[in-house]
Design a protein around this motif. Structure first.
Motif, PDB file in Angstrom:
ATOM      1  N   SER A  87      63.031  52.361  29.787  1.00 64.20           N
ATOM      2  CA  SER A  87      62.719  53.331  29.849  1.00 64.20           C
ATOM      3  C   SER A  87      61.286  53.759  29.784  1.00 64.20           C
ATOM      4  N   THR A  89      59.189  51.741  31.946  1.00 63.80           N
ATOM      5  CA  THR A  89      59.324  51.660  33.486  1.00 63.80           C
ATOM      6  C   THR A  89      59.415  52.967  34.133  1.00 63.80           C
ATOM      7  N   GLY A  90      60.730  53.142  33.635  1.00 57.54           N
ATOM      8  CA  GLY A  90      61.282  54.456  34.063  1.00 57.54           C
ATOM      9  C   GLY A  90      60.645  55.908  33.887  1.00 57.54           C
ATOM     10  N   SER A  91      59.718  55.949  33.019  1.00 60.25           N
ATOM     11  CA  SER A  91      59.020  57.162  32.626  1.00 60.25           C
ATOM     12  C   SER A  91      57.704  57.038  33.495  1.00 60.25           C
ATOM     13  N   GLY A  94      58.924  57.916  37.212  1.00 60.64           N
ATOM     14  CA  GLY A  94      59.509  59.389  37.085  1.00 60.64           C
ATOM     15  C   GLY A  94      58.377  60.197  37.039  1.00 60.64           C
ATOM     16  N   ILE A 244      66.284  53.450  32.823  1.00 58.77           N
ATOM     17  CA  ILE A 244      65.131  53.579  33.658  1.00 58.77           C
ATOM     18  C   ILE A 244      65.179  54.610  34.578  1.00 58.77           C
ATOM     19  N   ILE A 245      66.475  55.435  34.519  1.00 63.84           N
ATOM     20  CA  ILE A 245      66.546  56.604  35.078  1.00 63.84           C
ATOM     21  C   ILE A 245      67.004  57.931  34.373  1.00 63.84           C
ATOM     22  N   GLU A 310      61.321  46.022  38.975  1.00 60.95           N
ATOM     23  CA  GLU A 310      60.493  46.869  38.051  1.00 60.95           C
ATOM     24  C   GLU A 310      59.044  46.426  38.269  1.00 60.95           C
ATOM     25  N   TYR A 342      61.513  57.497  45.215  1.00 59.72           N
ATOM     26  CA  TYR A 342      62.413  57.659  44.122  1.00 59.72           C
ATOM     27  C   TYR A 342      63.742  57.408  43.928  1.00 59.72           C
ATOM     28  N   ALA A 346      66.019  54.383  42.758  1.00 59.94           N
ATOM     29  CA  ALA A 346      67.168  54.760  41.699  1.00 59.94           C
ATOM     30  C   ALA A 346      68.570  54.137  42.401  1.00 59.94           C
ATOM     31  N   PHE A 349      68.164  50.237  41.634  1.00 54.31           N
ATOM     32  CA  PHE A 349      68.453  50.085  40.121  1.00 54.31           C
ATOM     33  C   PHE A 349      70.039  50.254  39.763  1.00 54.31           C
TER      34      PHE A 349
END
Length: 360
Positions: A87, A89-91, A94, A244-245, A310, A342, A346, A349
């Motif tokens: 989360s 890394t995803g933030s 994102g 992560i997404i 990542e 992105y 996605a 991932f």
């Protein structure tokens, strides 16, 4: 605008306490977090208007990623450390690719070419580069200790290094707050003077709503994390993909909307500040806090990213952010390219095979 989605709040509570289907609990609590995040953002803005620019800026910085921090804390408490790290890394991805991409794309469609302060963007991207590289140091240390020092069990050293890195990053964050709000607040004064907004809520009302929505987000986050394992299996999603997404998109929904709205009003300085500034908050405040909070709840969370995808994605994000900011101009094609990257990540991932942390 999203307040009608609050109907999912009592639905999630009912499903949780009636031991309903975990998949429906997961979906209902995830949807309920969306309007709650928006309400938290609105209450913070109302307090910021009344408190003045200095305290207001600090409030916005502190609560900017509060929703995601709460979700990640409950995941941390439940021992889902890889979901928490995903989360983070995803933030970062994102905010740099999705939020900035949407803002640049939609703003560019309306205004053709948009300009923003190269100086301010340069400061933000430099801080972003340093802060994210700080997050990558534990991963590089882990890699070096295994492959070059032939140290078979680096987990304890990874954790000790991560705690040290967390303390340093928080100190840098505090320095950034002092720089932005005290010694160099003139750099942001142009942004603060643009709105001349008037507070519509009283201080007690804003505080009460902020407290109530924070508590509600806490409950929804606990429901979300509690149903995560079964729901992700039922939906055919890995917990890694959810972390992560999905979690970053839900947690930062209010900021996503704000950046896009400002871009469409041709206020690209604000849009860039929101997107990149939020990423800096994640790297310098949210991630380090989660490491230290892990100590409080008996979870040894380090900052090591075991997935090479990542690492590559985060480095690519830094490079992209710097390339977009360097000329002080943006257009819809740049936004489309950010969104394209992105979406590609996605998909990667989504299809990435699940590997347990124990296999490392």
């Amino acid at each position: 605008m999203l307040n009608w989605l609050l109907i999912f709040l009592p639905i999630a509570v009912y499903l949780e306490f009636s031991h309903g289907n975990p998949t429906w609990i997961f979906i209902a609590s995830m949807i309920a977090i969306l309007p709650l995040a928006g309400i938290m953002g609105r209450a913070t803005e109302e307090l910021a208007i009344r408190a003045g620019s200095t305290v207001g800026g600090l409030l916005n910085a502190t609560f900017g990623n509060a929703t995601e921090l709460i979700i990640a804390f409950f995941a941390l408490k439940a021992g889902k450390l890889e979901v928490v790290k995903a989360s983070i890394t995803g933030s970062i991805l994102g905010n740099i690719l999705l939020v900035l991409g949407l803002a640049v794309f939609l703003g560019g469609l309306k205004h053709k070419t948009q300009v923003f302060s190269q100086k301010n963007a340069g400061i933000l991207t430099s801080l972003l580069t340093l802060s994210v590289l700080g997050l990558l140091i534990p991963a590089v240390f882990d890699l070096a200790s295994v492959n070059f020092a032939n140290f078979a069990q680096p987990a304890d050293l990874d954790f000790r290094l991560s705690v040290a890195v967390a303390v340093v990053l928080i100190l840098i964050y505090l320095g950034n707050v002092y720089f932005s709000l005290v010694t160099h607040k003139d750099l942001l004064s142009g942004h603060e003077e643009e709105g001349h907004e008037v507070a519509k809520w009283s201080v007690p009302k804003a505080l009460g709503i902020l407290l109530a929505s924070t508590v509600a987000v806490g409950f929804m986050s606990e429901f979300l994390v509690g149903s995560l394992e079964e729901a992700s299996q039922s939906l055919g999603l890995s917990e890694f993909f959810v972390g992560i997404i999905l979690i970053p998109i839900i947690g930062n929904a209010a900021e996503h909307a704000s950046a896009v709205v400002f871009a469409m009003k041709n206020k690209m300085d604000l849009a860039v500040t929101i997107a990149i500034g939020s990423t800096i908050q994640v790297a310098l405040l949210v991630a380090p806090l989660l490491v230290l909070l892990g100590l409080a709840v008996g979870q040894k969370m380090d900052l090591v990213l075991h997935n090479p995808l990542e690492l590559v994605a985060v480095v690519a994000g830094i490079v992209i952010a710097n390339s977009i900011a360097k000329d002080g101009e943006s257009n819809w094609l740049e936004g489309l390219m950010l969104l394209g990257v992105y979406v590609l990540l996605a998909f990667a991932f989504f299809y990435f095979p699940t590997v347990s942390a124990a296999a490392h």
